[in-house]
Design a protein around this motif. Structure first.
Motif, PDB file in Angstrom:
ATOM      1  N   UNK A  89       1.398  24.814   2.006  1.00  0.00           N
ATOM      2  CA  UNK A  89       2.822  24.576   1.767  1.00  0.00           C
ATOM      3  C   UNK A  89       3.068  23.154   1.293  1.00  0.00           C
ATOM      4  N   UNK A  90       2.325  22.189   1.855  1.00  0.00           N
ATOM      5  CA  UNK A  90       2.478  20.798   1.439  1.00  0.00           C
ATOM      6  C   UNK A  90       1.285  19.993   1.930  1.00  0.00           C
ATOM      7  N   UNK A  91       1.056  18.854   1.285  1.00  0.00           N
ATOM      8  CA  UNK A  91       0.004  17.937   1.730  1.00  0.00           C
ATOM      9  C   UNK A  91       0.384  16.526   1.321  1.00  0.00           C
ATOM     10  N   UNK A  92       0.199  15.584   2.230  1.00  0.00           N
ATOM     11  CA  UNK A  92       0.464  14.177   1.946  1.00  0.00           C
ATOM     12  C   UNK A  92      -0.783  13.379   2.275  1.00  0.00           C
ATOM     13  N   UNK A  93      -1.069  12.378   1.454  1.00  0.00           N
ATOM     14  CA  UNK A  93      -2.294  11.584   1.594  1.00  0.00           C
ATOM     15  C   UNK A  93      -1.908  10.106   1.607  1.00  0.00           C
ATOM     16  N   UNK A  94      -2.461   9.353   2.565  1.00  0.00           N
ATOM     17  CA  UNK A  94      -2.139   7.927   2.688  1.00  0.00           C
ATOM     18  C   UNK A  94      -3.411   7.100   2.847  1.00  0.00           C
ATOM     19  N   UNK A  95      -3.381   5.899   2.276  1.00  0.00           N
ATOM     20  CA  UNK A  95      -4.461   4.936   2.448  1.00  0.00           C
ATOM     21  C   UNK A  95      -3.890   3.683   3.104  1.00  0.00           C
ATOM     22  N   UNK A  96      -4.394   3.328   4.272  1.00  0.00           N
ATOM     23  CA  UNK A  96      -3.896   2.166   4.988  1.00  0.00           C
ATOM     24  C   UNK A  96      -4.503   0.885   4.419  1.00  0.00           C
ATOM     25  N   UNK A  97      -4.007  -0.254   4.901  1.00  0.00           N
ATOM     26  CA  UNK A  97      -4.436  -1.552   4.371  1.00  0.00           C
ATOM     27  C   UNK A  97      -5.924  -1.814   4.599  1.00  0.00           C
TER      28      UNK A  97
ATOM     29  N   UNK B 207     -12.036   1.548  12.068  1.00  0.00           N
ATOM     30  CA  UNK B 207     -13.116   0.669  11.598  1.00  0.00           C
ATOM     31  C   UNK B 207     -13.777  -0.069  12.762  1.00  0.00           C
ATOM     32  N   UNK B 208     -15.054  -0.371  12.607  1.00  0.00           N
ATOM     33  CA  UNK B 208     -15.770  -1.131  13.634  1.00  0.00           C
ATOM     34  C   UNK B 208     -15.112  -2.491  13.780  1.00  0.00           C
ATOM     35  N   UNK B 209     -14.779  -2.861  15.021  1.00  0.00           N
ATOM     36  CA  UNK B 209     -14.124  -4.141  15.243  1.00  0.00           C
ATOM     37  C   UNK B 209     -12.616  -4.029  15.267  1.00  0.00           C
TER      38      UNK B 209
END
Length: 199
Positions: A33-41, A157-159
C-alpha cells in the motif's frame, strides 16, 4: 473481523528487506500500500512498509515478515465490525425503500411545487445512501484485505549514534593533559616545603 498487525524489525540491509516484503505480499496475493525510506545523518537506514494481504493469508504473511530480520516488536489486533455491518445493511434497505416510495409519489404528483418537495427528499435520502454504501465498501476492503505495517531499522552504529569522532578524541586528550599539569603543580607546591627542609 478486521485484522491488523504491526512489526518492528532490525535488519542489516533495509533496501533489500523492503524488496523482500514487497515480494512476500505479492506472493500472498496482496500488494504494497505504501513504503517510506529514510537515511539518517549517520547513514543508518530506516523504512516503513504497509502491506495489504488477503485476510486468510494474514497469519502466514506475519510469519514471513518476522523471518526477514530480528523481531523487536509484534502486535496484532482483530476488530469485530459485524454489528456495524448489520446496522449499515439495515439502514441501506430502509433508505432504498423510502426512495422507491418517493419515486412513486413523484409519478403521481402534478403540481410543480409538490414535485420539487419530493425531489428534495429523494436527494437527501440518496446522499445518505451513498455515504452508507461508501462505508460498506470501506469495511469490505478492510475485512477482505488485512493490513500489516512493518518498521525496519538497521543496527545502531558501533560507538552509538554519533560514531567515532577524531575531534572529540583530540579534545579529550587536551583535557587530560591540562588535568595532569594541574595535578603536577599542586603536587609541587605541596612537596616544596619538604624539599626545602630536606635541602
Amino acid at each position: 473481523r478486521i485484522y491488523t498487525g504491526q512489526v518492528s524489525l532490525e535488519v542489516t540491509d533495509v533496501p533489500a528487506s523492503v524488496d523482500s516484503l514487497k515480494a512476500l505480499a505479492a506472493g500472498k496475493g496482496g500488494y504494497t500500500a505504501s513504503s517510506t525510506f529514510n537515511t539518517q545523518s549517520n547513514n543508518r537506514h530506516t523504512a516503513t512498509v504497509v502491506l495489504r494481504v488477503p485476510a486468510n493469508e494474514f497469519d502466514s504473511t506475519l510469519t514471513g515478515v518476522k523471518g526477514i530480520g530480528t523481531v523487536k516488536l509484534v502486535s496484532t489486533n482483530g476488530e469485530d465490525v459485524s454489528a456495524e455491518y448489520v446496522d449499515i445493511k439495515a439502514q441501506k434497505a430502509s433508505y432504498q425503500t423510502q426512495i422507491a416510495q418517493y419515486n412513486e409519489i413523484m409519478k403521481k404528483s402534478e403540481q410543480v411545487e409538490d414535485i420539487i418537495k419530493v425531489q428534495v427528499q429523494i436527494d437527501r435520502l440518496q446522499t445518505s445512501l451513498d455515504r452508507l454504501e461508501g462505508r460498506m465498501r470501506y469495511l469490505d476492503n478492510r475485512i477482505n484485505f488485512s493490513t500489516i505495517t512493518v518498521n525496519l531499522a538497521e543496527p545502531e552504529p558501533v560507538g552509538g549514534e554519533t560514531g567515532h569522532s577524531f575531534v572529540s578524541t583530540i579534545n579529550e586528550g587536551i583535557s587530560g593533559l591540562v588535568g595532569m599539569i594541574d595535578f603536577l603543580i599542586v603536587a609541587l607546591f605541596t612537596l616544596l616545603p619538604l624539599i626545602i627542609i630536606g635541602a
